[in-house]
Design an enzyme around this catalytic site. Structure first.
Site: not given
Length: 760
Positions: A566, A614
């Protein structure tokens, strides 16, 4: 293969080849079995061979004569000793059986002679192509350097990986009384000894160290005798000052062999020619013997050769792949041994014992409850408390246990607003006992959504809807924390719902994408625009605004999503960031924008509430982020105030090649925890509470995040407590559910036992 008088050629006189010859001849005395071996037992590599009870059971059923001979020659013991910094820790109940490799070969030679196998020692086998023309079956048991495998490389498609340690196989003229691991921290680096008895007066001794340590210590320039003497001196305490001896022993690096196929026409691979498994789990000979048993059985069960060889491969490949995964985990643990030497002694010992993931907390507790209880006390477990139910503190948040419900995209929001499904999904798992429940990736803008069904925090209505969910969690599951994961899809946005075609572009209604660089995710994907400096500032402010809404919505923890390809992950990976400005190029420049976003979010996120990040610790692709890069990324976020790193992997590029397996991502978390010195959340195929306890107790993770187990069972954590007999503050049943805290009764299935035995 029931061909009368079939001609069978076997290349290689190791245990696998000899045992195959004996089995095939015993099953059909009319077979003409010829075995070529280049050497003799007295020149064999290695000294001792360890076999499992499972393998011995197969041998007993297939050939009692061989089994009986083995039983007469076995040395047996139960203990494993781990010596580190002059402290010895012993764990019992393991059960080993070993004998000398030369003795094993003598037994198999004797059996082959008795059965009428044509043994041809000191003889190079004819070319495999010629053997294939003149024989019905050719078994290539010609070892790790198999010429057969190379001759048909286009068919077998082998992958051979050379690893980073050097080792030498030696012997001592006395018997250790346990399987012994001894660690030596020398001026050149860490070295280790693996030792075990194989006779009443002899032991195998393997000395191993990283390649750079081997060079620094001068072993690369030492004569064979000097190497033997220096190994004996380094481990004089373990050896009691006694010497070591070699048998043409030489330093080597272990090579893992994997073949895509195991047969070509009437030629089949067996043992090390087909696969290797690191000696630290003692499975090389075991696998070869089991190959021989399976191949013989498949030839019995299938009258035609092709189906027989297909069945052999289908039976053995999954078993071997599982063993190789365990062996690789063990091998890499020893490669990275220097990371663990500062662990407390008992934790170090537990970590070593569970390194392959085959020995776990639960079966160690069965084998040696006293040892395991001592490790638990050193970890800080209160009496009767499994490791997973000990509390953990992140900044101002104390988690009552170590279980996290991993973010799981529901793709079920309307205009970014979470609805009833989000309430039920997150609420049910909060009631299920986990300490921390994470939302799916919550998007910071409409253009930052992955799909039209993704949830957001870019409007006030969305914030109010999230408040409904956090209020439910805090009121109905007191003590459970709820965290939000903020992210932006980047080049992986504007796609269909997962069950309609994961990562596939929308058929219509697409929105424009932005990314670090104008690279589509995969062929057919939309090409994103490269973000300008002004757009980077706007994006950063979108994250800040979403974080403010998350704080007002009552979330206890915020995680910044810098993984899985992403937008922020796209800046970190060299495969997706091709920028030439200040935000591309070197690792520090690729980190710049994600760190700017982190700093801006941290500035508005309440000081007492933790922030995690993350990351994808590897791209599983050449030229991408490596494990070493991941450590530096983690260090950078830690320096900027991250409270923990949530360590995932992959999904950055479509052409990735992940190495799947049980707990397959946890070694990356382990390395980051020990090198970056920051708490880590481990994820990735952690499926059992035994896995969680094992990872925590070994020091490989601080928290464990699970997704699929929580889809299967929303009350996974509470059921894990019940199954372990735990009823304490780490796993509190909600008052309305308390009656379900014990498994329901079932009907009895056992018959009454006889009370009297009457004589005739």
């Amino acid at each position: 293969m029931a061909t009368p008088g079939a001609r069978i050629a076997i290349i290689g006189g190791g245990p696998g080849g000899l045992y195959t010859a004996a089995l095939l001849k015993r099953r059909d005395p009319d077979r003409r079995v010829t075995l070529w071996e280049r050497t003799t037992p007295d020149r064999t590599f290695g000294f001792g061979v360890v076999l499992s009870d499972e393998t011995l059971g197969g041998i007993e059923h297939a050939d009692p004569a061989v089994h009986e001979a083995l039983q007469r020659n076995f040395t047996r013991w139960d203990d494993i000793e781990i010596v580190h910094r002059n402290i010895r820790r012993t764990s019992g109940g393991h059960g080993f059986a070993a004998l000398g490799r030369k003795r094993l070969l003598e037994i198999l030679h004797t059996r082959c002679h008795a059965l009428g196998v044509d043994l041809r020692p000191h003889t190079e086998a004819p070319p495999v192509q010629r053997l294939a023309e003149t024989h019905d079956l050719v078994v290539a048991a010609d070892g790790v350097h198999s010429t057969t495998r190379e001759a048909y490389a286009d068919t077998f498609r082998p992958r051979v990986t050379t690893h980073r340690c050097r080792y030498i196989w030696l012997a001592a003229d006395f018997a250790f009384d346990a399987f012994r691991f001894e660690i030596a921290e020398t001026e050149h680096g860490v070295m280790q000894l693996h030792g075990y008895p194989f006779a009443a007066d002899a032991s195998t001794v393997i000395v191993e160290m990283r390649e750079e340590v081997w060079h620094a210590a001068g072993f690369d320039e030492a004569t064979p005798q000097e190497s033997v003497e220096r190994c004996a001196k380094t481990f004089a305490d373990a050896l009691g000052g006694r010497p070591l001896r070699s048998n043409n022993s030489a330093w080597t690096a272990f090579r893992t062999v994997v073949n895509e196929r195991w047969s070509h026409g009437n030629v089949v691979l067996l043992g090390d020619a087909a696969h290797t498994a690191h000696f630290s789990i003692g499975s090389g000979t075991k696998l070869a013997v089991e190959d021989a048993l399976a191949l013989t059985a498949c030839l019995e069960e299938h009258p035609d050769l092709r189906p027989a060889l297909t069945a052999y491969e289908e039976e053995r490949k999954p078993v071997v792949a599982s063993t190789q995964r365990a062996a690789l985990a063990s091998l890499e643990w020893f490669e990275n041994l220097a990371l663990y030497v500062d662990q407390p002694p008992r934790r170090f010992a537990f970590n070593l014992l569970t390194r392959s993931r085959r020995v776990t907390h639960d079966n160690l507790r069965l084998r040696d409850p006293d040892f395991t209880a001592a490790v638990e006390r050193e970890f800080g477990c209160p009496p009767g408390t499994p490791p997973m139910f000990t509390p953990f503190r992140l900044r101002g948040l104390t988690l009552r246990n170590r279980v996290v419900v991993s973010p799981m995209d529901l793709y079920s929001a309307a205009d970014g607003i979470p609805g009833d499904l989000h309430l039920v999904h997150l609420g049910a798992r909060a009631l299920g006992g986990a300490a921390l429940v994470m939302t799916e990736m919550v998007c910071v803008s409409p253009e930052g959504r992955i799909t039209p069904g993704c949830a957001g925090l870019y409007t006030g209505r969305q914030g109010e809807a999230w408040r409904r969910i956090t209020d439910f969690v805090h009121e109905r599951a007191p003590g459970t924390a709820i965290g939000v994961q903020l992210g932006h899809s980047g080049r992986k946005g504007s796609t269909r719902l997962m069950w309609e075609g994961m990562d596939e572009p929308l058929p219509d209604g697409n929105w424009p994408l932005v990314a670090a660089s104008p690279l589509p995710y995969k062929p057919g994907s939309q090409t994103p625009r490269e973000l300008s400096r002004a757009q980077l500032t706007d994006l950063r402010e979108q994250f800040v605004a979403a974080a403010g809404r998350a704080a007002r919505a009552g979330f206890d923890l915020l995680e910044l999503h810098c993984a899985h390809g992403y937008l922020l992950s796209g800046f970190l990976s060299p495969l997706t960031n091709r920028r030439t400005d200040a935000y591309g190029g070197s690792p520090a420049r690729r980190l710049r924008f994600p760190l700017e976003v982190f700093d801006a979010v941290r500035a508005v996120w309440p000081e007492e509430r933790p922030m995690t990040v993350r990351i994808s610790a590897t791209d599983w692709a050449d030229g991408g982020t490596t494990a070493e890069d991941a450590v530096e990324i983690a260090r950078a976020f830690a320096a900027h105030g991250a409270d923990a790193i949530d360590v995932s992997t992959g999904q950055v590029v479509a052409e990735e090649a992940p190495e799947y397996g049980r707990s397959y991502q946890t070694p990356f978390a382990d390395r980051i925890r020990h090198e970056a010195r920051i708490p880590v959340i481990a994820v990735g195929a952690i499926s059992s509470w035994d896995d969680v306890n094992s990872l925590l107790l070994a020091g490989r993770a601080d928290l464990c995040a699970l997704a699929r187990p929580h889809l299967y069972d929303p009350h996974w954590t509470l059921h894990a407590a019940a199954e372990q007999g735990y009823d304490g503050p780490g796993a509190l049943w909600p008052a309305p559910y308390r009656a379900g805290s014990r498994p329901p009764r079932t009907g009895r299935t056992d018959a009454p036992k006889p009370r009297l035995t009457l004589g005739s």
